[in-house]
Design an enzyme around this catalytic site. Structure first.
Site, PDB file in Angstrom:
ATOM      1  N   GLY A 135      14.897-110.413  19.045  1.00 19.05           N
ATOM      2  CA  GLY A 135      14.252-109.408  18.201  1.00 19.05           C
ATOM      3  C   GLY A 135      15.204-108.304  17.780  1.00 19.05           C
ATOM      4  O   GLY A 135      16.422-108.455  17.879  1.00 19.05           O
ATOM      5  N   HIS A 166      20.657-111.838  11.844  1.00 19.16           N
ATOM      6  CA  HIS A 166      19.541-112.746  12.133  1.00 19.16           C
ATOM      7  C   HIS A 166      18.978-113.332  10.826  1.00 19.16           C
ATOM      8  O   HIS A 166      18.643-114.510  10.759  1.00 19.16           O
ATOM      9  CB  HIS A 166      18.409-112.007  12.853  1.00 19.16           C
ATOM     10  CG  HIS A 166      18.779-111.440  14.194  1.00 19.16           C
ATOM     11  ND1 HIS A 166      18.881-110.087  14.416  1.00 19.16           N
ATOM     12  CD2 HIS A 166      19.052-112.041  15.378  1.00 19.16           C
ATOM     13  CE1 HIS A 166      19.193-109.877  15.688  1.00 19.16           C
ATOM     14  NE2 HIS A 166      19.317-111.044  16.299  1.00 19.16           N
TER      15      HIS A 166
HETATM   16  P1  AMP Z   1      20.261-111.879  19.718  1.00 22.13           P
HETATM   17  O1  AMP Z   1      18.952-111.456  19.159  1.00 22.13           O
HETATM   18  O2  AMP Z   1      21.285-110.787  19.787  1.00 22.13           O
HETATM   19  O3  AMP Z   1      20.144-112.684  20.977  1.00 22.13           O
HETATM   20  O4  AMP Z   1      20.872-112.881  18.647  1.00 22.13           O
HETATM   21  C1  AMP Z   1      20.150-113.992  18.204  1.00 22.13           C
HETATM   22  C2  AMP Z   1      21.074-114.894  17.423  1.00 22.13           C
HETATM   23  O5  AMP Z   1      21.608-114.172  16.313  1.00 22.13           O
HETATM   24  C3  AMP Z   1      22.279-115.340  18.265  1.00 22.13           C
HETATM   25  O6  AMP Z   1      22.541-116.710  17.983  1.00 22.13           O
HETATM   26  C4  AMP Z   1      23.384-114.448  17.774  1.00 22.13           C
HETATM   27  O7  AMP Z   1      24.655-115.026  17.896  1.00 22.13           O
HETATM   28  C5  AMP Z   1      23.007-114.268  16.310  1.00 22.13           C
HETATM   29  N1  AMP Z   1      23.619-113.043  15.780  1.00 22.13           N
HETATM   30  C6  AMP Z   1      23.624-111.805  16.331  1.00 22.13           C
HETATM   31  N2  AMP Z   1      24.337-110.950  15.573  1.00 22.13           N
HETATM   32  C7  AMP Z   1      24.809-111.670  14.527  1.00 22.13           C
HETATM   33  C8  AMP Z   1      25.625-111.357  13.393  1.00 22.13           C
HETATM   34  N3  AMP Z   1      26.117-110.132  13.180  1.00 22.13           N
HETATM   35  N4  AMP Z   1      25.909-112.350  12.521  1.00 22.13           N
HETATM   36  C9  AMP Z   1      25.433-113.608  12.718  1.00 22.13           C
HETATM   37  N5  AMP Z   1      24.653-113.957  13.762  1.00 22.13           N
HETATM   38  C10 AMP Z   1      24.350-113.015  14.650  1.00 22.13           C
END
Ligand code: AMP
Length: 290
Positions: free
Chosen positions: A25, A31
């Site tokens: 989230g 995302h």
């Molecule tokens: P999180 O909500 O931080 O667990 O991230 C969920 C997914 O989004 C994970 O696969 C992360 O690697 C990806 N994600 C987070 N930040 C970025 C970003 N700046 N660019 C691309 N993907 C991202």
């Protein structure tokens, strides 16, 4: 009549493909890029929003993790997500888990070293999501490069019938990688935080000019990070095993950094892919300045 060659093709022919974007989230444009890609590539799009307690090694980090659920659901609706899984903790952990998903080697260094227990929580939640939802495609960001290595390792080792799709890192116009934790950057922190990407890009420039020695590449990145409070590591590692290397060589690698800016711990990396025998850098994509 169709003649198909694989189980996956037959399965997908009658039920369509399911794409999963797992998140914690506090959704941002990084995302969104995963959701957009999954929407293009899969017939049915599932997003999960779950702040997974077992992957937080610091209770304070867990309790202050942002949870703007109305905004998150609005983004999912904008991106035409079919189903959002928003489970209570009791759905995911009906009782304290006695089962571990232990990914060895890949978890030894970097985040695994500095955040003990983090990857056992990640491996457990990813396994649960893949087992519970059974997606054909699961989308993960390259922003979390070691996590991607862990996820790929566990799906291969456990023969899980899913394709892992890596997605490029989305950045602010000045280079800072988008992160749910960026909201904690106060005052001058935001200016100092850009030193992580500046360091990584300087190192990538050097690689593009032919440098292959890890020590030189790492030192170049560090030398741009003079105003951050503490650097946990700057390291060059293989993409498949997250194993430290002393030279770029001819396997895909990434240069990763973790550093503290004020009270906030940030991670970032640039990837060095191998395309037709050549090193090709992936710095991710910058959002246009508005
Ligand atoms: P999180 O909500 O931080 O667990 O991230 C969920 C997914 O989004 C994970 O696969 C992360 O690697 C990806 N994600 C987070 N930040 C970025 C970003 N700046 N660019 C691309 N993907 C991202």
């Amino acid at each position: 009549m169709e003649v198909l060659e694989t189980f996956a093709e037959v399965r997908n022919r009658h039920r369509g493909t399911v794409g999963l974007v797992p998140t914690m989230g506090s959704l941002h444009e990084g995302h969104r890029s995963l959701l957009e890609r999954a929407r293009r590539e899969a017939d049915h799009l599932v997003a999960s929003i779950f702040v997974n307690p077992t992957q937080f090694n610091d209770p304070a980090d867990l309790s202050r993790y942002p949870r703007p659920i109305e905004e998150d659901l609005a983004m999912c609706a904008e991106e035409n997500v079919d189903v959002v899984l928003l489970p209570p903790v009791s759905e995911v952990y009906p009782s304290p888990p006695r089962t571990q998903v232990l990914v060895t080697e890949v978890t030894n260094g970097m985040e695994g070293f500095h955040r003990p227990g983090h990857f056992s929580g990640v491996a457990l939640i990813v396994t649960k999501l893949l087992a519970g939802i059974q997606p054909d495609l699961a989308y993960f960001g390259r922003k979390d490069a070691q996590q991607l290595s862990v996820v790929r390792t566990l799906t291969t080792d456990l023969s899980l019938p899913v394709t892992i799709v890596p997605c490029r890192t989305v950045r602010e116009p000045d280079g800072l990688a988008l992160s749910s934790r960026n909201v904690f950057l106060e005052g001058g922190d935001r200016t100092r935080a850009v030193e992580l990407s500046r360091g990584l890009f300087a190192a990538a420039d050097l690689v593009e000019h032919g440098e292959t020695r890890a020590a030189v590449i790492e030192e170049t990145a560090r030398s741009e990070m003079k105003h951050v409070d503490e650097i946990d590591y700057v390291e060059l590692a293989t993409q498949d095993r997250a194993e430290l290397v002393s030279d770029l060589g001819d396997t895909p690698t990434f240069l990763a950094v973790a550093a503290w800016v004020g009270e906030t711990r940030l991670i970032d990396n640039v990837a060095f892919d191998i395309v037709d025998g050549q090193v090709v850098t992936d710095r991710g994509v910058r959002m246009p300045a508005t």
